[in-house]
Design a protein around this motif. Sequence first.
Motif, short mmCIF file in Angstrom:
data_model
loop_
_atom_site.label_atom_id
_atom_site.label_comp_id
_atom_site.label_asym_id
_atom_site.label_seq_id
_atom_site.Cartn_x
_atom_site.Cartn_y
_atom_site.Cartn_z
N MET A 6 0.85 -1.19 0.00
CA MET A 6 0.00 0.00 0.00
C MET A 6 0.88 1.24 0.00
SD MET A 6 -2.65 -1.57 2.81
CE MET A 6 -3.05 0.00 3.45
N ASN A 7 0.31 2.36 -0.44
CA ASN A 7 1.04 3.62 -0.46
C ASN A 7 0.63 4.54 0.67
OD1 ASN A 7 2.46 2.88 -2.77
ND2 ASN A 7 0.82 3.62 -4.09
N CYS A 9 -2.43 4.92 4.27
CA CYS A 9 -3.36 4.26 5.18
C CYS A 9 -4.49 5.23 5.49
CB CYS A 9 -2.64 3.83 6.45
SG CYS A 9 -3.73 3.18 7.72
N CYS A 10 -5.62 5.06 4.83
CA CYS A 10 -6.80 5.91 5.06
C CYS A 10 -6.48 7.38 4.89
CB CYS A 10 -7.39 5.64 6.43
SG CYS A 10 -7.98 3.97 6.67
N GLY A 11 -5.68 7.71 3.92
CA GLY A 11 -5.33 9.10 3.65
C GLY A 11 -4.11 9.59 4.41
N PHE A 12 -3.61 8.82 5.35
CA PHE A 12 -2.39 9.18 6.07
C PHE A 12 -1.20 8.49 5.40
CE2 PHE A 12 -5.68 9.36 9.38
CZ PHE A 12 -5.49 10.65 9.85
N SER A 13 -0.01 8.98 5.69
CA SER A 13 1.18 8.28 5.20
C SER A 13 1.28 6.94 5.91
CB SER A 13 2.43 9.13 5.47
OG SER A 13 2.66 9.21 6.87
N LEU A 14 2.07 6.04 5.36
CA LEU A 14 2.23 4.73 5.99
C LEU A 14 2.81 4.86 7.39
CD1 LEU A 14 3.57 2.49 3.07
CD2 LEU A 14 1.33 2.40 4.18
N LYS A 15 3.72 5.81 7.57
CA LYS A 15 4.33 6.01 8.89
C LYS A 15 3.28 6.44 9.90
CE LYS A 15 7.96 8.57 11.26
NZ LYS A 15 9.16 9.36 11.07
N HIS A 16 2.49 7.44 9.56
CA HIS A 16 1.48 7.92 10.50
C HIS A 16 0.36 6.89 10.68
CE1 HIS A 16 3.32 11.91 9.49
NE2 HIS A 16 3.40 11.86 10.80
N GLY A 17 0.01 6.18 9.63
CA GLY A 17 -0.99 5.12 9.76
C GLY A 17 -0.52 4.01 10.69
N THR A 18 0.77 3.66 10.58
CA THR A 18 1.34 2.64 11.45
C THR A 18 1.34 3.11 12.90
OG1 THR A 18 2.70 1.79 9.65
CG2 THR A 18 3.39 1.25 11.89
N ALA A 86 8.18 2.76 14.24
CA ALA A 86 7.71 3.62 13.16
C ALA A 86 8.22 5.05 13.33
CB ALA A 86 6.18 3.62 13.11
N GLU A 87 8.25 5.52 14.56
CA GLU A 87 8.71 6.89 14.82
C GLU A 87 10.21 7.05 14.55
OE1 GLU A 87 8.28 10.74 15.38
OE2 GLU A 87 6.58 9.37 15.52
N THR A 88 10.99 6.03 14.86
CA THR A 88 12.45 6.13 14.69
C THR A 88 12.95 5.45 13.42
OG1 THR A 88 12.79 4.12 16.02
CG2 THR A 88 12.83 6.25 17.18
N ASN A 89 12.04 4.97 12.58
CA ASN A 89 12.38 4.30 11.32
C ASN A 89 13.28 3.09 11.52
OD1 ASN A 89 10.88 6.13 9.78
ND2 ASN A 89 12.60 7.54 9.64
N ARG A 90 12.93 2.25 12.47
CA ARG A 90 13.66 1.00 12.72
C ARG A 90 12.74 -0.18 12.38
NH1 ARG A 90 16.29 2.43 18.54
NH2 ARG A 90 17.58 4.13 17.80
N PRO A 91 12.92 -0.76 11.22
CA PRO A 91 12.02 -1.83 10.79
C PRO A 91 12.09 -3.08 11.65
CG PRO A 91 13.80 -1.58 9.22
CD PRO A 91 13.92 -0.45 10.20
N VAL A 149 1.09 -2.13 8.03
CA VAL A 149 2.37 -2.21 8.74
C VAL A 149 3.40 -2.94 7.89
CG1 VAL A 149 3.52 -3.13 10.80
CG2 VAL A 149 1.27 -2.06 11.00
N TYR A 150 2.99 -3.99 7.19
CA TYR A 150 3.92 -4.72 6.33
C TYR A 150 4.41 -3.83 5.19
CZ TYR A 150 5.86 -8.26 3.25
OH TYR A 150 6.71 -8.97 2.44
N SER A 151 3.53 -3.02 4.62
CA SER A 151 3.94 -2.10 3.55
C SER A 151 4.93 -1.07 4.07
CB SER A 151 2.72 -1.39 2.96
OG SER A 151 1.88 -2.32 2.34
N PHE A 152 4.71 -0.57 5.28
CA PHE A 152 5.66 0.37 5.87
C PHE A 152 6.99 -0.31 6.16
CE2 PHE A 152 7.26 2.88 9.58
CZ PHE A 152 7.60 4.01 8.84
N TYR A 153 6.94 -1.54 6.62
CA TYR A 153 8.16 -2.32 6.86
C TYR A 153 8.95 -2.47 5.56
CZ TYR A 153 11.12 -6.38 7.70
OH TYR A 153 12.19 -7.23 7.77
#
Length: 161
Positions: A6-7, A9-18, A86-91, A149-153
């Motif tokens: 996904m690109n 999450c309900c209009g939010f970025s993947l980071k914020h959606g996660t 998600a906040e610190t970009n650590r998959p 979450v998988y797409s953000f990962y």
Amino acid sequence: MRAPEMNNCCGFSLKHGTIIIGVVQSIFAFMCLILSSAYAHNSHELIELSDPSIIPRMEVLRVFLIIVGVASALQCVFSIFLIFGAETNRPVLLLPWLGLNPATLAVYIVATLIAIVHHTADDNTPFVVGHVLISTVVTLVVIYNILTVYSFYKHLRKLNF
């Protein structure tokens, strides 16, 4: 077959959606932890509130509530990992959540099917239809959360984080 990515999450970025998924799920898991712990200690209250014919023995109910409490505690901790990752970009911090939630969903689907089969012998059509509708909605929401979450990962892995 590969999972769709996904690109947003309900209009939010993947980071914020996660992060939103993590916050909502940690609140829900904490509430389940508190309720299951309280009722595990006072399980006789559940029997007094419900039809005694559908409630298992007190020991079985207490063990079930303890298992739900432990699973809720794990879910709460892994949701906090999800928020922090998600906040610190650590998959790597997203992986515990991505491991627990599909397993939890599989257990939920099996338990729902067992409940439906168990109650189809009686004339409980409203119960069965309601159970199918509610479990379908819950399953679709959880699958959407897992895909988000998988797409953000996958996105973070592409960026070499």
